[in-house]
Structure formats: structure tokens, C-alpha cells
Design a protein around this motif. Structure first.
Motif, PDB file in Angstrom:
ATOM      1  N   SER A 140       0.426   9.191   7.595  1.00 21.12           N
ATOM      2  CA  SER A 140       0.132   9.071   5.902  1.00 21.12           C
ATOM      3  C   SER A 140       1.797   9.364   5.661  1.00 21.12           C
ATOM      4  CB  SER A 140      -0.561   9.832   5.557  1.00 21.12           C
ATOM      5  OG  SER A 140      -0.719  11.264   6.098  1.00 21.12           O
ATOM      6  N   ASN A 174      -7.256  -4.591  -4.694  1.00 25.02           N
ATOM      7  CA  ASN A 174      -8.698  -4.275  -4.635  1.00 25.02           C
ATOM      8  C   ASN A 174      -9.109  -4.892  -5.950  1.00 25.02           C
ATOM      9  OD1 ASN A 174      -8.318  -2.883  -2.202  1.00 25.02           O
ATOM     10  ND2 ASN A 174      -7.620  -0.776  -3.446  1.00 25.02           N
ATOM     11  N   ARG A 234     -11.946   3.667   5.224  1.00 23.97           N
ATOM     12  CA  ARG A 234     -11.121   4.714   4.305  1.00 23.97           C
ATOM     13  C   ARG A 234     -12.392   5.477   3.833  1.00 23.97           C
ATOM     14  NH1 ARG A 234      -6.098   4.623   1.108  1.00 23.97           N
ATOM     15  NH2 ARG A 234      -6.186   6.360  -0.032  1.00 23.97           N
ATOM     16  N   LYS A 249       0.802  -1.283   0.065  1.00 26.48           N
ATOM     17  CA  LYS A 249      -0.026   0.030   0.019  1.00 26.48           C
ATOM     18  C   LYS A 249       0.905   1.352  -0.165  1.00 26.48           C
ATOM     19  CE  LYS A 249      -4.030  -2.157   0.380  1.00 26.48           C
ATOM     20  NZ  LYS A 249      -5.172  -1.997  -0.748  1.00 26.48           N
ATOM     21  N   PHE A 293      -9.107   8.548   7.057  1.00 24.23           N
ATOM     22  CA  PHE A 293      -9.606   7.383   7.636  1.00 24.23           C
ATOM     23  C   PHE A 293     -10.180   7.404   8.988  1.00 24.23           C
ATOM     24  CE2 PHE A 293      -5.985   6.388   4.967  1.00 24.23           C
ATOM     25  CZ  PHE A 293      -6.202   5.118   4.274  1.00 24.23           C
ATOM     26  N   GLN A 306      -5.742  -2.457   7.219  1.00 25.84           N
ATOM     27  CA  GLN A 306      -7.061  -2.934   7.131  1.00 25.84           C
ATOM     28  C   GLN A 306      -7.237  -4.296   7.400  1.00 25.84           C
ATOM     29  OE1 GLN A 306      -8.566  -0.310   3.646  1.00 25.84           O
ATOM     30  NE2 GLN A 306     -10.069   0.021   5.074  1.00 25.84           N
ATOM     31  N   SER A 315      -3.932   2.194   5.161  1.00 28.24           N
ATOM     32  CA  SER A 315      -4.406   1.184   4.384  1.00 28.24           C
ATOM     33  C   SER A 315      -3.843  -0.280   4.606  1.00 28.24           C
ATOM     34  CB  SER A 315      -4.243   1.270   2.969  1.00 28.24           C
ATOM     35  OG  SER A 315      -4.916   2.654   2.605  1.00 28.24           O
ATOM     36  N   ASN A 358     -10.749   8.504  -1.329  1.00 29.45           N
ATOM     37  CA  ASN A 358      -9.886   7.972  -2.164  1.00 29.45           C
ATOM     38  C   ASN A 358      -8.964   8.644  -3.111  1.00 29.45           C
ATOM     39  OD1 ASN A 358     -10.989   5.157  -1.625  1.00 29.45           O
ATOM     40  ND2 ASN A 358     -12.940   5.706  -2.597  1.00 29.45           N
TER      41      ASN A 358
END
Length: 1016
Positions: free
Chosen positions: A202, A979, A152, A134, A162, A142, A139, A155
């Protein structure tokens, strides 16, 4: 000649005997430490393809020659290599091994073996983060740890949007449950990166993280006192390791594409939709013409001549498709480490690029990491670490996404000469062509962040150490925004051109002085710690907005060029927290473990008489496997019971309380007296000198286990968490002259169960298959509100919410959707003041009318249960893994569905494809367009449960015999799709972000990538 013949005969006999001994057959029995046979053990001649497994009695038989190495391996036992010397029988005994129990866990100001852990702690290792690949570390969290819900909400690349819950919501806020941008710091856990407190993570490169330890129960979090009430996530970045210089390089390159896109009407379908809107308008008129039909609609009354011609020409513009592009994504990480017995060093460099699926969206991040640890002498150690991030985030136009879904498909994006058309039709005067947005709207955030720590450890005697550690966090950020002439906001009016620049300076530090004493002799082991710490946080910001530019050339870099200054503002805040902490770990006979912790916290943001509070906890663990009676059983290979009870706190930031929010502050205003404006001051809020700490008390019972020689391992935790004195901003009647005040308003409970399970499904020869499962269920209840009230209602993003005694905090509170009124029900509908085609809601109290009394709790925004499944298969040098992230039982009001409908035929937006109600096709799913009725909002509340396939990865590890020739230590090549699938009843873009406003929204995307991991 006879002698020669005898000599040759002797040689061949000897050779035959030697050959028989070298290529003979060896057999034996494999047992464990209890002398019990072990079936299924892999027995392999090293470096060959010869391999067998022991039978049910632990017996084996294999061909080998003298000098071979025979390898015995089995899950849950130490692998052993035995030199074969030609004997016919070779019996071996395996020693049990549980790597999980040897694992060292970070628990706050220290470390402990997982085997000696008394609290509830989940860990995420570097391998798990690397598998996820990620861009951001959150992320990668998760679905990886039981009881940790990561939602989340944005996007866009680099957004960091988050909501994170550890064991449910503790603090509450009237603006945090469903927020437009996803920012929810009050209820998010405390993040600690290399000892530094940070608001989010982040800025980290996930490949730089060596491990995450998530502290969940009160015993584990109590060492952080008031800062640990929402859980603690401790993150360690990679450091130097003893040995020769080791160089590791990893990368991935790929592209991402938007998917799970809801269908909209094309040109002809839109015309049908428009006619149905007109019919709906006729139904809703006072006279209520229920006989009006689509065939009666005269299109020219609602479309101008150009639009009519476009319809005749078959124009069908897919505005969303015009906006979409494939986004490029890549990461490159270089790690170096090495050192001697006295000094180790580490260095890391990384670059990340992540593009969005709409032009103008991208995120670029540069990371530099360095660490040094050195024993200056026998009693003095110095360690230094530094982590620097430089990042640039472009979020692009916040209008393009929304406009692409709103625009009519019968408009044209281009003029006859091929140039872009500003308004898609001559009739359109509000929504501009979104293809202009990328060149006419800029939203850029740049930041430079440094976190570091310097620690000096003194060891005057063997059992005692003193460590003084200073950890600063510095961040400079600038947000620049420009809205050009041909953006939707400016609509070609030069006076509306707007430039905004916001500068923010952030500085904080934690200074910890840690005293540690260890004693381990005979049956007794003591590890005592005391900490004196201070945390300071300082923020300042400067905001400027200017309008009316004569050119777009300057963007936001020349504010002086604007003619109208609309905003000049600045802000400043500062807070401090002082803490005194003590913890004692005591072990008796390596069977009974006791942990006692106490922390005394003082916060500058609470009222003067309530600044200090004490937070105690205690935990007990029983290592049953070390009892004599457990040595005689063959069911468990690990068994430990844990029990903890403790208290943590919150100084109000979870409810929105800031450094000065508990005080009465002065605001500036003006009043006209005669012909003059006189400056005045007024009180902006009401001080509450009785405001005190929010406290969380928790009881946790846990069991760690292992079965079948640790082929099945895991843990189960059940907990009961009680919150008292919850801090919340309470509105006051307007007659008081104040908007409200922060107050302690009530009590709540979180009860739940968490299960973590690791299984080795197959371990035979060249094939191994292992799986990790986690499951968590949490029930949140508001137990009490002070002051004689039983509920507090509020709304966020169009979702109506309630804090009601007996229900979950922030429950969804509205009318319950009960289908659509049909034509044959016109009389019954009229009794409720409604018409056929409109949304019907439940008459909860059965009084024959719909009033506010019929609103009810119809759902909750937090999932009822969550889970994660990671499965990994290895065959020889190949590996395959996949991950499922599961969230079930929560609800949002879908803003996507909400704004897509328009009741005005002359302004009708495009719509999403649904089976809506018409007189000819009376659906119970969606109301008649143009005739939703008073309670249309009720149908927009939707179950947003989902199962997402997080990733699927296929890898190949190049064999060592090839790498040895190239002087390479390791090389793995892999391909990943992130995903790839989502399974959900929700038919909007993304079930995770269903509740946010689509202004500034972004698509859910899947990413196809390939990469390598290289080591020297």
C-alpha cells in the motif's frame, strides 16, 4: 519557332509520363514466411488517408506516387514500411511476431523470456496499472490475473485492507478467514519489491510500478522455498533507460461519492416499523398473543413526549445523508530517466491525496524514487535503488458510520438555535449525534518507510557473474488516537477522555549472493544459478493509553496531561531465515526446456530439531512451434506445453505462529497471601518440540497457444496442490492448565483451472478492438485431520466456520434458512419450539426437532470462480476501455443486516428496508421484527457474488503534428469513472466487505476523474 514548339511538346509529354508514374496504381500480393497469402492486411500510404485491405487471396491495389512510403501492418506480424519507386507491382512478405513471447518475465533472482518460461507466471504491465488509476497497487491487481483473488475488506482511504489468494487458501488460521479489519497476512502471498520482502504494497504509488509478475505454481515459487507457499508477487519499480533525458508527468483529479447505499426507514416508516416490533414482542411472549396487531399499539408507551411531538411534526432525519460528502482525489507523478551505454539513472516524485466520503477520513502519500546503474568497467557493475514513502492516514471516527445507521429518524440533529444537539432525543442516552464525531475523535497513522537495494555485480569471465545484493526495509510508524469530550465513547464525561499513542519500529534486510553461469552453443543452452541468502526481521512496539483529561486541546500529543495511566506496554520480536538455493535451466534446440530447482531453508521460529527443510521442483516445456511438422500447418502460430512438479513450505506464520509461539513462555501475575500481593509467574503456552514445516506439493500442466496469426493468444493451466502438516493453533482442555498449542493438524488439496485469453477482435484501418479475458476456478478440500478428529469449529465476526474433512477450509457452518413460520403453521412451529413470524431452519436429520446436529455446511467464504474482462477500443487518436471484475459463489454472514434489527421497542434502532413478515403480509424473506426466534442468524448468511465495473475510460491522444510545434513528445487527455456499477444480489454496502464488523466501516464509492499523461 518550330524548335520551340517541339521543345514544349517534348516537355509536356515528359511531364505527362512523369505524372502518370508518380500518381500511378500499384498492386501486389502479401504473403507470410511460408509463402501463404495473408488476407486482411492493412495497406496504407504513410501520412495520408489512403488505405485498403488485402482480399482473401492476399491481393491489394492502391494509388501511390513515387517517393511514397507504403505501410503494411497486420496483427501477429511485424509492421513493415516499403519505399515506393513507381513500379506497377509490389509484392511483400510479412514476418510473424509475437510480442508476448519476446516479453521478459521476472522469475526470482533472474529473468527469462516468456517463450522460454517453464512455470506458471501471470504478468501485469504498467499500462494495465495506469489504466486502472487506483490509489493503491493491490486494487489495481483486482481481476487482472487468472487465479489471483483480491478481496477488498476495508473502504477507508489508505486502509490497505485486502485478502489475497493465489490458487486458493493454503495455510489456515482461526482468525484470518473473515476478519474485522481485513488483515490476513498468513494467507496472503509473498510480496517482493525490487528484491525486498514486504508485508503489503500500500506504500507504493501504482504509477511507479513498471510491472508485476505473479508466480503461481511450485516450479515458479520454489526458488523462494518456504516463503513461496502462498504464491509470490514480484514488483519492479521504474528504472532509468538509456538515451537523452526523458521527462514524463501524469496526473488525475476527481471526486468520489458513496453509492449503492441501502435504504432505511424514514420518519413515518420508522413509526410503522416500531409498531411491528411491538407486535413481534407480543408474539414471542410465553402466552404468545397471536391476535395482537399494529393497530393495538399505543405509541406513547414506547416514545417519550418529545419523540411523540417529533412524530407529530413530521420529523424525518436522514442521518446518513447528513454524514456524507464528496471526497477529493488526486495524484501527481513526475518521472525522469536517461543515460549512456554505461550509466543509466531514474528519478520519480509523486503525491497522492484520497479523501473519504465521511468528514475526517483522508490519506496523503508522498513518494520519492531514485535509481542508478553503472558499468564501472568491463567486469564490474554497480546498481543502487531507493524508494521512500511518507504517508498520513486519518481514519476518522469509527463510530460515526455505525451511529448514522442506528439512530432513529425521528430525532433532531440541531437545536432550535442551530447548534448541534448532542443526543438527538432526550430519551437517547447511548448513541450520540454523529456530526460531533469529526471534531471529537482522531485516529491518525503516520509512517516513514524506506526500501532500497545496493547490488555489486562482478563478471570475471564472459559466461560467469557474481552478484551481491543487500536490500533493507525500514519503517517507523506512529498511531495516535484521541476520543474527545463530545465523542460517542466519552459521552460528555471528562474522566473518559482517552489518548493512545502506539509507536512501532520495523527493520528487515535480505542479503543475497547470487552465482550465475550461462552457456549457449549449438543445440545446447544452460543457465545455472546458485544463491546464498539471509533474511532478518526485527520488530519493536511501544503502547501507551491515558485517560481523564481536563481539556481536548492536547489530543494525543501530551500524555502527561492525563490523570489516569491505563496502559503502558512494549513488545519485541526477531526472526531469521537462511537459505541455500540452486536452479538450472537447460534448453535443447530451442524446443525442449528443463528447469530444476532446490532450496534448503532454515527458520528460527520452529522447534530446534525441525528448523531446516529442503524444497525441490522440476519443470519441463516443449516448444512445439519449433518442430518441423508444425511448419506445415496453419492453425497454430504459437504452441507450448508446460509440465511442473515441486514443493514449497511454510514455517507457520500462515497459521498465526510468531517468532516465539512454538515455545513455553512465562507470563506475569499476582496472588494475595494474607494482606500482601505476591508477584507470580505462569506458563502461557505449551511448547511443541515436534512442530515441523508445513509443506505444499503441486503438479501443474499448462498450454500456451496462439491462433489466426496470433489474433487469439492465451494459456490454460490445470493444477493439483497438496498441503501436508498444516500448522494451526489447537485449543486444549482447561484441565491441562494451557489454552492450547501450535501443532501440525492435517492435510488439504487445491485443484483448479486457469484460463487467460487475449483477442484482437478488429484490426482494420483506423479502428482496433482488443479484449483480455481471464477465468479461474478453484476447489479446496480438507483431506485429513491428524489425531483422530474430523472437524474443528470456530467463529469469526459472527460467522460460524468449520474445518471439516471433505469440505472446503473455513466453510460456513450453521443452520440453513428455510423461510418464515406462518400463522397457519403455528402448531407445526410449536413442535419445534417456535412461533409464527420466526425464522425456520432445515431439520437436516429429520428427527422432528432442531439441535446442533442440524447444522450443516451451507457455503464457502472463497469464491467458486473468478474472472476479469478488459476491453480496449482505439479509433484514430481516441481510445475507450472498460474493465469487469467478477467473483461468484461465495458467502458471508452480513453484519450490516445483523445489527440493524432490535427486539426491544424502547431501544429500537432504525432498520433497512426489507419485506419483513407481519400478520397481514406474511413474507418468507425476513422474520417479524421483535420476533426473530432462536435461529434468526440463519437468514443473515448471504450470497455475496458480484460483477463490478472497475472502470470506464475515454481518452484522446493529441496528434504528433500538433505536439511537434510545442516540442512535446506525447500528450494524452482522458476522463475516467471508477467503480461506476456493481451487480449483486447482496443489498448491503459492499459485497466484498459484507463479513466485516461495521465498527469502523466505510461506504463503497465511485470516482469521477480527469487526467493527462505528458511526455517530453
Amino acid at each position: 519557332m518550330v524548335k520551340l514548339k517541339l521543345l514544349l511538346l517534348a516537355f509536356f509529354i515528359g511531364f505527362s509520363i512523369n505524372s502518370w508514374s508518380q500518381n500511378g496504381q500499384v498492386s501486389g500480393v502479401v504473403t507470410d514466411q511460408k509463402k501463404l497469402s495473408v488476407p486482411g492486411v492493412n495497406v496504407v500510404v504513410k501520412g495520408s488517408k489512403k488505405g485498403v485491405s488485402t482480399d482473401i487471396d492476399g491481393k491489394y491495389q492502391i494509388n501511390a506516387k513515387s517517393g511514397d512510403i507504403i505501410v503494411f501492418s497486420y496483427t501477429g506480424f511485424q509492421t513493415i514500411e516499403v519505399p515506393y519507386k513507381g513500379e506497377a507491382t509490389l509484392n511483400v512478405s510479412l514476418t510473424e511476431e509475437n510480442e508476448q513471447l519476446k516479453e521478459v518475465v521476472v522469475v526470482g533472482y533472474g529473468r527469462v523470456k516468456r517463450a522460454d518460461l517453464t512455470g506458471s507466471v501471470s504478468s501485469i504491465k504498467a499500462e494495465q496499472l495506469e489504466q486502472a488509476n487506483k490509489v493503491d497497487a493491490i486494487s489495481a491487481m483486482q481481476g487482472q490475473a487468472a487465479g489471483v483473488v483480491v478481496q477488498r475488506t476495508d473502504n477507508k482511504p489508505g486502509s490497505g485492507g485486502f485478502n489475497i489468494r493465489i490458487r486458493g487458501a493454503s495455510s489456515i488460521s482461526n482468525s484470518a478467514t473473515v476478519s474485522g479489519g481485513g488483515a490476513n497476512p498468513g494467507q496472503n502471498p509473498l510480496f517482493i519489491v525490487d528484491g525486498i520482502f514486504v508485508d503489503d504494497i500500500s506504500f507504493l504509488n501504482p504509477a511507479d510500478i513498471s510491472r508485476m509478475d505473479i508466480l503461481k505454481d511450485a516450479s515458479a515459487t520454489a526458488v523462494y522455498g518456504s516463503r513461496g507457499s502462498n504464491g509470490v508477487v514480484i514488483i519492479e519499480t521504474k528504472r532509468g533507460k538509456k538515451g537523452d533525458l526523458k521527462v514524463e508527468y501524469s496526473n488525475y483529479v476527481g471526486f468520489k461519492q458513496a453509492y449503492n447505499l441501502p435504504e432505511q426507514w424514514n420518519g413515518p416508516e420508522y413509526v410503522t416499523f416500531l409498531k411491528d416490533v411491538v407486535v413481534g414482542n407480543e408474539f414471542v411472549k410465553p402466552a404468545g398473543n397471536l391476535n395482537y396487531r399494529a393497530s393495538d399499539v399505543v405509541l406513547s408507551n414506547y416514545l417519550d413526549a418529545e419523540e411523540m411531538q417529533n412524530v407529530a411534526d413530521g420529523i424525518s432525519t436522514d442521518w446518513v445523508d447528513l454524514m456524507l460528502k464528496n471526497g477529493f482525489q488526486t495524484n501527481h507523478t513526475l518521472n525522469m530517466s536517461g543515460g549512456t551505454d554505461k550509466t543509466t539513472y531514474g528519478l520519480g516524485l509523486a503525491y497522492t491525496k484520497d479523501e473519504g466520503t465521511i468528514e475526517g477520513e483522508d490519506f496523503n502519500r508522498f513518494n520519492i524514487r531514485g535509481s542508478l546503474k553503472s558499468d564501472l568497467n568491463k567486469w564490474l557493475n554497480l546498481s543502487v535503488s531507493n524508494y521512500i514513502t511518507n504517508a498520513i492516514q486519518n481514519t476518522g471516527s469509527w463510530e460515526a458510520f455505525r451511529s448514522a445507521y442506528r439512530l432513529k429518524p425521528i430525532g433532531r440533529p440541531y437545536n432550535a438555535d442551530g447548534s448541534l444537539r448532542f443526543f438527538p432525543t432526550t430519551k437517547e442516552t447511548q448513541i450520540t449525534n454523529p456530526l460531533f464525531e469529526a471534531d471529537n475523535q482522531t485516529r491518525e497513522t503516520r509512517y516513514l518507510q524506506y526500501i532500497g537495494d545496493i547490488a555489486l555485480q562482478i563478471k570475471p569471465i564472459e559466461a560467469f557473474t557474481f552478484t551481491s545484493k543487500f536490500s533493507p526495509n525500514i519503517k517507523y510508524s506512529r498511531y495516535g488516537e484521541y476520543r474527545g469530550l463530545y465523542s460517542k465513547d466519552v459521552v460528555a464525561q471528562p474522566t473518559l477522555r482517552t489518548a493512545t499513542v502506539n509507536n512501532a519500529n520495523y527493520f528487515s534486510y535480505a542479503w543475497d549472493n547470487i552465482f550465475n553461469y550461462k552457456y549457449n552453443k549449438g543445440d545446447h543452452a544452460v543457465d545455472a544459478m546458485a544463491v546464498i541468502s539471509r533474511f532478518m526481521e526485527r520488530r519493536e512496539g511501544y503502547n501507551n493509553t491515558v485517560k481523564n483529561f481536563t481539556t481536548d486541546a492536547f489530543e494525543f500529543y501530551n500524555l502527561d496531561a492525563g490523570l489516569n495511566i491505563t496502559t503502558v506496554a512494549s513488545d519485541f520480536s526477531k526472526q531469521t531465515l537462511e537459505s541455500y538455493t540452486g536452479r538450472v535451466n537447460y534448453g535443447y534446440k530451442d524446443k525442449y526446456l528443463l528447469t530444476a530447482t532446490g532450496r534448503y531453508d532454515g527458520s528460527s521460529i520452529l522447534s530446534e530439531k525441525n528448523k531446516w527443510a529442503f524444497f525441490p521442483s522440476a519443470a519441463f516445456a516443449w516448444k512445439m512451434m519449433n518442430e518441423n511438422f508444425m511448419q506445415k500447418q496453419d492453425i497454430f502460430t504459437n504452441a507450448k506445453v508446460r509440465l511442473s512438479y515441486g514443493q514449497t513450505g511454510n514455517n507457520g506464520q500462515g497459521g498465526g505462529l510468531g517468532p516465539l509461539s512454538s515455545q513455553s513462555l512465562l507470563g506475569n501475575s499476582a496472588v494475595n497471601i494474607g494482606d500482601s500481593a505476591i508477584s507470580t509467574a505462569y506458563l502461557t503456552g505449551l511448547a511443541n518440540e515436534n512442530l515441523t514445516w508445513e509443506k505444499t506439493t503441486e503438479l501443474n500442466l499448462g498450454f500456451d497457444f496462439g491462433f489466426l496469426n496470433n489474433r487469439i493468444t492465451g494459456s490454460v493451466d490445470v493444477y493439483n496442490r497438496k498441503n501436508t502438516n498444516i500448522i494451526f493453533f489447537m485449543p486444549l482442555p482447561q484441565t491441562t492448565g494451557f489454552t492450547g498449542t501450535f501443532n501440525n493438524i492435517g492435510e488439504s488439496t487445491n485443484k483448479g483451472i486457469e484460463i487467460g485469453l487475449n483477442t484482437v477482435n478488429i484490426d482494420k484501418g483506423d479502428f482496433k478492438w482488443s479484449t483480455n479475458f481471464n477465468f479461474a476456478s478453484n476447489k479446496n478440500t480438507l483431506d485429513k485431520l491428524y489425531g483422530g478428529v474430523t472437524e474443528i469449529t470456530y467463529g469469526i465476526g459472527g460467522t460460524n466456520l468449520i474445518h471439516r474433512v471433505g469440505e472446503s477450509l473455513g466453510s460456513v457452518y450453521d443452520y440453513e434458512f428455510d423461510g418464515i413460520w406462518h400463522l397457519e403453521e403455528a402448531t407445526q412451529a410449536a413442535a419445534f419450539g417456535q412461533r409464527p413470524g420466526q425464522v425456520r431452519v432445515t431439520d437436516v436429520n429429520g428427527d422432528g426437532k432442531i439441535t446442533t446436529a442440524d447444522r450443516k455446511v451451507i457455503g464457502q467464504v472463497s469464491p467458486k470462480w473468478t474472472g476479469g474482462i478488459t476491453s480496449t477500443m482505439n479509433y484514430k487518436d481516441f481510445d475507450f476501455s472498460f474493465f469487469l471484475n467478477i467473483s461468484q459463489g461465495n458467502m458471508f454472514k452480513s453484519n450490516f443486516h445483523g445489527w440493524s434489527w432490535s427486539d426491544t421497542p424502547t431501544r429500537t434502532f432504525n432498520g433497512f428496508k426489507v419485506d419483513y413478515w407481519t400478520p397481514e403480509r406474511q413474507s418468507d424473506d425476513w422474520h417479524q421484527p421483535g420476533n426473530g426466534g432462536t435461529y434468526a442468524n440463519a437468514e443473515y448468511y448471504m450470497d455475496v457474488s458480484f460483477i463490478k465495473v472497475g472502470y470506464m475510460t475515454l481518452g484522446y491522444r493529441v496528434p504528433a503534428k500538433i505536439l511537434d510545434k510545442l516540442k512535446i513528445a506525447s500528450l494524452r487527455i482522458y476522463g475516467t469513472v471508477q467503480n461506476p456499477f456493481v451487480f449483486s444480489k447482496y443489498d448491503g454496502w459492499d459485497p466484498e466487505s459484507a463479513g466485516r464488523d461495521q465498527f469502523g466501516g466505510a461506504f463503497m464509492s465511485r470516482t469521477f476523474m480527469t487526467g493527462l499523461n505528458l511526455g517530453f
